[in-house]
Design an enzyme around this catalytic site. Structure first.
Site, mmCIF file in Angstrom:
data_model
loop_
_atom_site.group_PDB
_atom_site.id
_atom_site.type_symbol
_atom_site.label_atom_id
_atom_site.label_comp_id
_atom_site.label_asym_id
_atom_site.label_seq_id
_atom_site.Cartn_x
_atom_site.Cartn_y
_atom_site.Cartn_z
ATOM 1 N N SER A 45 35.920 36.399 48.408
ATOM 2 C CA SER A 45 35.821 37.766 47.902
ATOM 3 C C SER A 45 34.343 38.061 47.705
ATOM 4 O O SER A 45 33.764 37.793 46.660
ATOM 5 C CB SER A 45 36.580 37.877 46.577
ATOM 6 O OG SER A 45 36.411 39.158 46.008
ATOM 7 N N HIS A 159 42.347 35.543 46.874
ATOM 8 C CA HIS A 159 42.434 34.109 46.599
ATOM 9 C C HIS A 159 43.843 33.553 46.723
ATOM 10 O O HIS A 159 44.057 32.362 46.484
ATOM 11 C CB HIS A 159 41.916 33.814 45.183
ATOM 12 C CG HIS A 159 40.454 34.072 45.031
ATOM 13 N ND1 HIS A 159 39.838 34.151 43.806
ATOM 14 C CD2 HIS A 159 39.480 34.275 45.951
ATOM 15 C CE1 HIS A 159 38.554 34.388 43.975
ATOM 16 N NE2 HIS A 159 38.314 34.475 45.264
ATOM 17 N N GLN A 167 42.894 39.997 41.082
ATOM 18 C CA GLN A 167 42.555 38.715 41.709
ATOM 19 C C GLN A 167 42.578 37.516 40.774
ATOM 20 O O GLN A 167 43.028 36.441 41.162
ATOM 21 C CB GLN A 167 41.169 38.837 42.353
ATOM 22 C CG GLN A 167 40.738 37.612 43.145
ATOM 23 C CD GLN A 167 39.565 37.927 44.037
ATOM 24 O OE1 GLN A 167 39.733 38.500 45.117
ATOM 25 N NE2 GLN A 167 38.368 37.593 43.586
ATOM 26 N N GLU A 168 42.057 37.652 39.552
ATOM 27 C CA GLU A 168 41.934 36.502 38.670
ATOM 28 C C GLU A 168 42.452 36.826 37.274
ATOM 29 O O GLU A 168 42.051 37.834 36.674
ATOM 30 C CB GLU A 168 40.471 36.043 38.562
ATOM 31 C CG GLU A 168 39.864 35.584 39.873
ATOM 32 C CD GLU A 168 38.424 35.136 39.721
ATOM 33 O OE1 GLU A 168 37.981 34.897 38.575
ATOM 34 O OE2 GLU A 168 37.726 35.030 40.741
ATOM 35 N N GLU A 209 41.259 29.026 43.962
ATOM 36 C CA GLU A 209 40.484 28.522 42.836
ATOM 37 C C GLU A 209 41.298 27.627 41.909
ATOM 38 O O GLU A 209 40.924 27.380 40.766
ATOM 39 C CB GLU A 209 39.859 29.691 42.081
ATOM 40 C CG GLU A 209 38.885 30.461 42.970
ATOM 41 C CD GLU A 209 38.104 31.529 42.237
ATOM 42 O OE1 GLU A 209 38.408 31.810 41.059
ATOM 43 O OE2 GLU A 209 37.167 32.082 42.847
ATOM 44 N N ASP A 247 39.631 39.495 36.277
ATOM 45 C CA ASP A 247 38.761 39.919 37.370
ATOM 46 C C ASP A 247 39.636 40.615 38.401
ATOM 47 O O ASP A 247 40.178 39.973 39.311
ATOM 48 C CB ASP A 247 38.043 38.725 38.009
ATOM 49 C CG ASP A 247 37.231 39.127 39.244
ATOM 50 O OD1 ASP A 247 37.042 40.341 39.463
ATOM 51 O OD2 ASP A 247 36.798 38.220 39.986
ATOM 52 N N GLU A 289 36.181 42.197 34.700
ATOM 53 C CA GLU A 289 35.150 42.069 35.741
ATOM 54 C C GLU A 289 35.540 42.875 36.977
ATOM 55 O O GLU A 289 36.680 42.795 37.441
ATOM 56 C CB GLU A 289 35.000 40.585 36.097
ATOM 57 C CG GLU A 289 34.050 40.271 37.231
ATOM 58 C CD GLU A 289 34.150 38.814 37.641
ATOM 59 O OE1 GLU A 289 33.961 38.522 38.831
ATOM 60 O OE2 GLU A 289 34.431 37.962 36.767
ATOM 61 N N ASP A 316 30.136 42.172 39.132
ATOM 62 C CA ASP A 316 29.941 41.077 40.082
ATOM 63 C C ASP A 316 29.508 41.651 41.423
ATOM 64 O O ASP A 316 28.317 41.703 41.732
ATOM 65 C CB ASP A 316 31.230 40.263 40.210
ATOM 66 C CG ASP A 316 31.151 39.186 41.292
ATOM 67 O OD1 ASP A 316 30.028 38.844 41.723
ATOM 68 O OD2 ASP A 316 32.211 38.672 41.714
ATOM 69 N N LYS A 341 25.869 34.400 40.310
ATOM 70 C CA LYS A 341 26.222 33.459 41.375
ATOM 71 C C LYS A 341 24.974 33.215 42.218
ATOM 72 O O LYS A 341 24.540 34.117 42.945
ATOM 73 C CB LYS A 341 27.331 34.035 42.258
ATOM 74 C CG LYS A 341 28.645 34.330 41.558
ATOM 75 C CD LYS A 341 29.581 35.054 42.510
ATOM 76 C CE LYS A 341 30.955 35.280 41.925
ATOM 77 N NZ LYS A 341 31.821 36.101 42.814
ATOM 78 N N HIS A 369 31.217 30.086 39.697
ATOM 79 C CA HIS A 369 31.437 29.365 40.955
ATOM 80 C C HIS A 369 31.785 30.356 42.059
ATOM 81 O O HIS A 369 31.718 31.573 41.880
ATOM 82 C CB HIS A 369 32.592 28.381 40.758
ATOM 83 C CG HIS A 369 33.902 29.078 40.496
ATOM 84 N ND1 HIS A 369 35.124 28.539 40.808
ATOM 85 C CD2 HIS A 369 34.194 30.313 39.970
ATOM 86 C CE1 HIS A 369 36.092 29.372 40.480
ATOM 87 N NE2 HIS A 369 35.553 30.463 39.966
ATOM 88 N N ARG A 370 32.233 29.828 43.222
ATOM 89 C CA ARG A 370 32.792 30.638 44.298
ATOM 90 C C ARG A 370 34.153 30.072 44.692
ATOM 91 O O ARG A 370 34.518 28.965 44.299
ATOM 92 C CB ARG A 370 31.874 30.644 45.538
ATOM 93 C CG ARG A 370 30.480 31.179 45.330
ATOM 94 C CD ARG A 370 30.405 32.548 44.691
ATOM 95 N NE ARG A 370 31.053 33.629 45.396
ATOM 96 C CZ ARG A 370 30.424 34.547 46.145
ATOM 97 N NH1 ARG A 370 29.110 34.475 46.279
ATOM 98 N NH2 ARG A 370 31.086 35.513 46.725
ATOM 99 N N SER A 371 34.887 30.816 45.483
ATOM 100 C CA SER A 371 36.219 30.348 45.886
ATOM 101 C C SER A 371 36.136 29.134 46.799
ATOM 102 O O SER A 371 37.018 28.276 46.786
ATOM 103 C CB SER A 371 36.991 31.475 46.571
ATOM 104 O OG SER A 371 36.286 31.958 47.693
ATOM 105 N N LYS A 392 32.636 30.502 34.457
ATOM 106 C CA LYS A 392 33.958 30.383 35.081
ATOM 107 C C LYS A 392 33.812 29.508 36.319
ATOM 108 O O LYS A 392 32.893 29.681 37.121
ATOM 109 C CB LYS A 392 34.574 31.736 35.405
ATOM 110 C CG LYS A 392 33.887 32.582 36.465
ATOM 111 C CD LYS A 392 34.755 33.811 36.765
ATOM 112 C CE LYS A 392 34.266 34.575 37.976
ATOM 113 N NZ LYS A 392 35.190 35.664 38.365
#
Length: 423
Positions: A45, A159, A167-168, A209, A247, A289, A316, A341, A369-371, A392
């Site tokens: 993403s 994800h 998404q999160e 994730e 998020d 987010e 983000d 990031k 982090h990243r996916s 996160k």
């Protein structure tokens, strides 16, 4: 604070990230024989304004090969960086930017540059005789702080292979006494949630994730699962205990023209903001987010007007760790927090500049982090050393995710004097 760094070698190789696609790992040696390593993460993403990964194209790995980025390190960056004495990370990073000479490192590849910059940061910490987090604290003049982890335990959007548009769905043990208790609380909630998902949906499949990705579409159903999972684990959901963070990653369900589609329903900006408002009223959500798309500035203004002061509003894709974009967003009053990031912007020097810019605007920061992740726990030290108070790194499961949480617990165990909590 300066301690010179001399590299005697710099090499790269492809490794697989947590999604099974190639990324760049860099190894360097210093004049005094230290061995340094770092690996670049990769996002699924991604924001349109991020620094540019160099990918090979062609049939291999669906075009995501990194042989070109590896050559950037082995040929161009090695020739630039090996041999000379470097007096600061900023000088070395600026030299890489000058060599590339494009917007977003499109020539050398941001995936090559960020891994090298991470190695350089580790090198300067070694030269100063410090742990990486200590060096970050000294280098930035920050008070070190063990951060509140935000565990992504339910996955949707880009994800996960389900119909959940947001998404999160994260849990954050803001009421924990220390880092070890925070990680334990997250792990216990994750296990309880997994049992609940298996009972209710017959499967506990995972998203990118590490969070569960059951077949659901309604964000309220996901939030109810979170609440029940925490309660089953004997934890108390609440903004001061076990809070929730969202998020939505609204780029993924933005239809253009200020229209969004969530759970099969089309919404305009006001309706989407009203959805968030209702969720805030019904669940202990502390952070939101990317509630609107990266270029929908009017949506961000609506969100700030309707939700500002009630919840942390994090940018983000809106900011992509870019100091210029952060400064502009602060001036417009779009959010009060920034996601950080390193691979979005390209170098660690630029990452630190983004944190500094956010602080100058009285904005909070969350390290992320990243996916597509790796063994590298670099961001744990970055979070502690810069004292941002929030991180996160995915679910408290899977090696690439728990590497970060285990590093945080290791720092906490060795340095019991460090405080824990939000900054």
């Amino acid at each position: 604070m300066t301690s010179d760094l001399v590299l005697t070698s710099l090499r790269a190789r492809p490794i697989l990230d947590s999604r099974g696609f190639p990324t760049v790992e860099v190894t360097a040696t210093t004049a005094d024989g230290a061995l340094l390593r770092a690996a670049s993460p990769a996002g699924a993403s991604t924001g349109a304004h991020e620094a540019v990964e160099l990918r090979d194209g062609g049939p291999a790995f669906s075009g995501k090969g990194v042989d070109g980025a590896v050559r950037s390190v082995d040929v161009h960056l090695a020739e630039l960086l090996v041999g000379p004495t470097w007096s600061s990370l900023e000088d070395a990073d600026a030299a890489m930017a000058e060599l590339d000479s494009t917007q977003g490192y499109a020539s050398l590849g941001a995936n090559a540059v960020v891994a090298v910059s991470m190695v350089l940061a580790r090198g300067f910490a070694h030269a100063a005789g410090m742990e990486l987090w200590e060096w970050f604290a000294a280098h930035t003049g920050s008070a070190p702080l063990l951060p509140v982890p935000h565990f992504n335990v339910l996955n949707g959007g880009a994800h996960a292979a389900n119909d959940l548009d947001l998404q999160e769905f994260m849990i954050a043990p803001v009421g924990a006494r220390d880092e070890a208790e925070a990680v334990a609380m997250g792990a216990e909630a994750h296990h309880a949630l997994g049992a609940l998902v298996r009972e209710r949906y017959g499967t506990a499949g995972l998203g990118d994730e590490g969070g569960f990705a059951p077949a659901l579409a309604d964000p309220r159903e996901a939030l109810d699962l979170l609440m029940e999972g925490m309660e089953r684990a004997g934890l108390v959901p609440g903004r001061e205990e076990m809070a929730i963070a969202l998020d939505p990653a609204a780029n993924g369900f933005h239809r253009g023209g200020g229209l969004y589609r969530v759970a099969g329903r089309d919404m305009d900006r006001e309706q989407l903001a009203n959805l968030y408002t209702r969720l805030l009223g019904d669940y202990p959500i502390r952070s939101l987010e990317d509630g609107f798309a990266e270029d929908d500035l009017e949506g961000w203004r609506v969100q700030a007007r309707e939700l500002g002061g009630r919840v942390q509003l994090v940018g983000d894709d809106l900011y992509v760790t870019d100091p210029v974009r952060i400064r502009d967003g602060a001036a417009r009053g779009l959010s009060d927090a920034v996601l950080i990031k390193p691979n979005q912007i390209g170098t660690i020097s630029q990452t630190l500049a983004a944190i500094r810019t956010a602080r100058e605007a009285s904005m909070a920061c969350m390290i992320s982090h990243r996916s597509g992740e790796t063994w590298d726990d670099f961001i744990a030290d970055l979070a502690v050393g810069t004292g941002v108070g929030q991180i996160k790194a995915g679910a408290p499961a899977r090696g690439e995710r728990v590497a970060k949480y285990n590093r945080l617990m290791g720092i906490a165990l060795a340095h019991s004097e460090l405080p824990y909590g939000l900054s």
